[in-house]
Design a protein around this motif. Sequence first.
Motif, PDB file in Angstrom:
ATOM      1  N   LYS A   1      -6.910  -4.764   0.535  1.00 31.90           N
ATOM      2  CA  LYS A   1      -6.454  -3.376   0.530  1.00 31.90           C
ATOM      3  C   LYS A   1      -7.522  -2.430   1.081  1.00 31.90           C
ATOM      4  O   LYS A   1      -7.209  -1.323   1.526  1.00 31.90           O
ATOM      5  CB  LYS A   1      -6.056  -2.976  -0.887  1.00 31.90           C
TER       6      LYS A   1
ATOM      7  N   CYS B   1       2.677   5.662   5.855  1.00 30.68           N
ATOM      8  CA  CYS B   1       3.832   4.798   5.616  1.00 30.68           C
ATOM      9  C   CYS B   1       3.383   3.518   4.898  1.00 30.68           C
ATOM     10  O   CYS B   1       2.279   3.011   5.118  1.00 30.68           O
ATOM     11  CB  CYS B   1       4.516   4.441   6.930  1.00 30.68           C
ATOM     12  N   THR B   2       4.255   3.002   4.053  1.00 29.91           N
ATOM     13  CA  THR B   2       3.937   1.826   3.253  1.00 29.91           C
ATOM     14  C   THR B   2       3.664   0.612   4.138  1.00 29.91           C
ATOM     15  O   THR B   2       4.430   0.316   5.058  1.00 29.91           O
ATOM     16  CB  THR B   2       5.096   1.509   2.292  1.00 29.91           C
TER      17      THR B   2
ATOM     18  N   ASN C   1       0.846  -1.194   0.000  1.00 30.00           N
ATOM     19  CA  ASN C   1       0.000   0.000   0.000  1.00 30.00           C
ATOM     20  C   ASN C   1       0.882   1.245   0.000  1.00 30.00           C
ATOM     21  O   ASN C   1       1.843   1.336   0.769  1.00 30.00           O
ATOM     22  CB  ASN C   1      -0.897   0.010   1.243  1.00 30.00           C
ATOM     23  N   HIS C   2       0.559   2.205  -0.851  1.00 31.44           N
ATOM     24  CA  HIS C   2       1.294   3.477  -0.958  1.00 31.44           C
ATOM     25  C   HIS C   2       2.754   3.268  -1.356  1.00 31.44           C
ATOM     26  O   HIS C   2       3.632   4.010  -0.917  1.00 31.44           O
ATOM     27  CB  HIS C   2       1.234   4.259   0.365  1.00 31.44           C
TER      28      HIS C   2
ATOM     29  N   PHE D   1       0.323  10.616   2.246  1.00 31.11           N
ATOM     30  CA  PHE D   1       0.237   9.151   2.185  1.00 31.11           C
ATOM     31  C   PHE D   1       0.868   8.561   3.437  1.00 31.11           C
ATOM     32  O   PHE D   1       1.979   8.965   3.826  1.00 31.11           O
ATOM     33  CB  PHE D   1       0.985   8.608   0.961  1.00 31.11           C
TER      34      PHE D   1
ATOM     35  N   LYS E   1       3.982   3.423  -4.600  1.00 32.77           N
ATOM     36  CA  LYS E   1       4.388   4.359  -5.654  1.00 32.77           C
ATOM     37  C   LYS E   1       4.791   5.719  -5.083  1.00 32.77           C
ATOM     38  O   LYS E   1       5.844   6.267  -5.473  1.00 32.77           O
ATOM     39  CB  LYS E   1       3.279   4.518  -6.687  1.00 32.77           C
ATOM     40  N   PRO E   2       4.010   6.307  -4.153  1.00 28.20           N
ATOM     41  CA  PRO E   2       4.477   7.579  -3.578  1.00 28.20           C
ATOM     42  C   PRO E   2       5.836   7.434  -2.886  1.00 28.20           C
ATOM     43  O   PRO E   2       6.687   8.328  -2.995  1.00 28.20           O
ATOM     44  CB  PRO E   2       3.372   7.930  -2.572  1.00 28.20           C
TER      45      PRO E   2
ATOM     46  N   ASP F   1      -0.153  12.159  -6.106  1.00 30.74           N
ATOM     47  CA  ASP F   1      -0.876  10.933  -6.426  1.00 30.74           C
ATOM     48  C   ASP F   1      -0.820  10.687  -7.930  1.00 30.74           C
ATOM     49  O   ASP F   1      -0.111  11.387  -8.674  1.00 30.74           O
ATOM     50  CB  ASP F   1      -2.316  10.987  -5.920  1.00 30.74           C
TER      51      ASP F   1
ATOM     52  N   GLY G   1       3.958   9.325   7.684  1.00 32.90           N
ATOM     53  CA  GLY G   1       3.862   9.237   6.230  1.00 32.90           C
ATOM     54  C   GLY G   1       4.562  10.386   5.558  1.00 32.90           C
ATOM     55  O   GLY G   1       5.324  11.139   6.184  1.00 32.90           O
TER      56      GLY G   1
END
Length: 624
Positions: free
Chosen positions: A593, A560-561, A464-465, A558, A467-468, A550, A545
């Motif tokens: 997710k 933290c992954t 999750n997250h 965003f 890409k950012p 986006d 985060g």
Amino acid sequence: MELIARERHDAAPDFLSPAARHGCGPLAQLMREGGLHCVFQPLADLREGTIYAHEALIRGPAGSPLHRPDALLESARQEGLLQDFELLCVALALRQWGCLGAAGRLFLNISADSLVRAVALCGQDQLGSKVRGLGVMARMLVLEITEHDRVSDMPALRSALRAVHASGARLALDDFGDGHSSLRLWSEVKPDFVKIDKYFVRDIAGHPEKLQMLQAIKGIAEVFGTTLVAEGIETDDDLRALRDLEIPYGQGYLLGYPAAAPYPAIEAAAQRTLSDRRVAVLPHQAQTARPGILRNLLVVHAPTVTPATHNDEVARLFQDHADLHALAVLEGTRPVALINRQQFMNHYATLYFREVHGRKPCGTIANHAPRVVELDCDVDQLVGILTSQDQRYLSDGFIVTDNGRYVGLGTGDQLVRGVTEARIEAARHANPLTFLPGNIPISLHMQRLLDSGAEFVACYADLNHFKPFNDYYGYWRGDQMIRLLARLAASRCDAQRDFVGHVGGDDFMLLFQSGDWLQRCRGLLADFNRESRELFDAEARHAGGIWAEDRHGVKRFFGCTTLSIGAVRIGPGQIQHAEEVANLAALAKHEAKLSPGGLVCLPAYAAQASRPLWGDEAPARAQA
């Protein structure tokens, strides 16, 4: 051959040579005095889990230096009694097996030369009756050909083999792959059985190269119509792998130790393993582009010139072949230089060049250090060209040779495309970042699970997250996070029961046969969500985060992954194809997710109806 015609232990059998009858060595005395006996080790049917046959193994007096068979064989060589010893062992085994009245086939070791002698002593047409005289039906006898030394008389061996088959007995080739039993002997003997040397069997579950060798031996066996027997099976994991490779028969301590009496059944531990429907996680061999990549490219079969060819002739060739990017300069069939079209024509068009240099040899404008690539090169060699400082191949192309002889020309764009396609194909087998199995091995293992009727759980793991994070910190740190997930996933799985594959990017597939898969998934979630925070800087960890753009270019916050895992429980017969499992797992990942806990399980029937369930604990929807 009169096989042990006398019952008195102090009388030498009639077929023994004078050296055995009167020798004073310790083995000769044992042979005369009846000091040898046989034990029997079972061969199992790995498909049915039953006893198929027994192999007779010779032993000397217990506690003596000549107890073990290797010591007996060495003593036979030293005393010059190898053939006498082998024939006596065959006679003892037949007599002892006949007295036991045991069911099933009997495997006996005998060298090629000793077999020739045995048939000669018995007579071509009497072998079957001699065996029956000792209480054993010839059709229940399998003679294992061992090759201690080179076969001294191949025509005589062929004749002896015909006599063996005519008697109803069968033939086996022993210890194939140990350096003695050769492919040529396999072809000559045409055995009914081939016993695979224990080197290729031991720890097969952990060695991809042994797996490939076994698969190759299976292919040879199919060509010759031969049945395979795997020797040296000692662990549950190796037995399960051999069963799943469809090796029909096996032998080893796990199935049964040599014993004085035949086994009524294989050992209980081996029986449990063969009855277990879980499939083996076969070792993964990272697929690389094989040699011969250029054979798949379009090699330009262009005209050539010699060092003595005039520049005017070179110009005429370029004018006649408008698409020709270069010309190879050959001495005989060997390339020595390359003339680039654009460079040459630029020179040729200059003032007075044709008048001054037109009738001169072309070598002055040629590149005398061109790229020359063999037709059977591998992809790593081509990668070396792409990454070298000399980038002239982009404009000049390269010369293709076969065993040093000119074949044609290749272009720079062909080279780049060929290497790229080879790397893409290799990545389908093993992900280049994590070295985990890629899409093809994942699909193959899924299908093996489905075909076996095993119950398993397919888990799709996704970040999750990510890409950012990747955009904010860069690809290098993004790769660190993916490798972190790969390491933690592998550590949380049982390497002999569970399969970890890397679909690509931040997507992973875990195929569990472990009963405690739920605890393993929860542990993986906790491990990753804790350790991944260390890849953020202190400020981001404190804030929980990062601010990043986006997918629409809008900057927002965003967290933290973290990791999400969507699981699908697959029961026997519920699904037929691996693609269906992958689709259901992807659906479960989507649900995960959206879940606060990041872990959702869908039984196969519920997944198809899009109704998430957590095991058998909830009637409608639940999250872990």
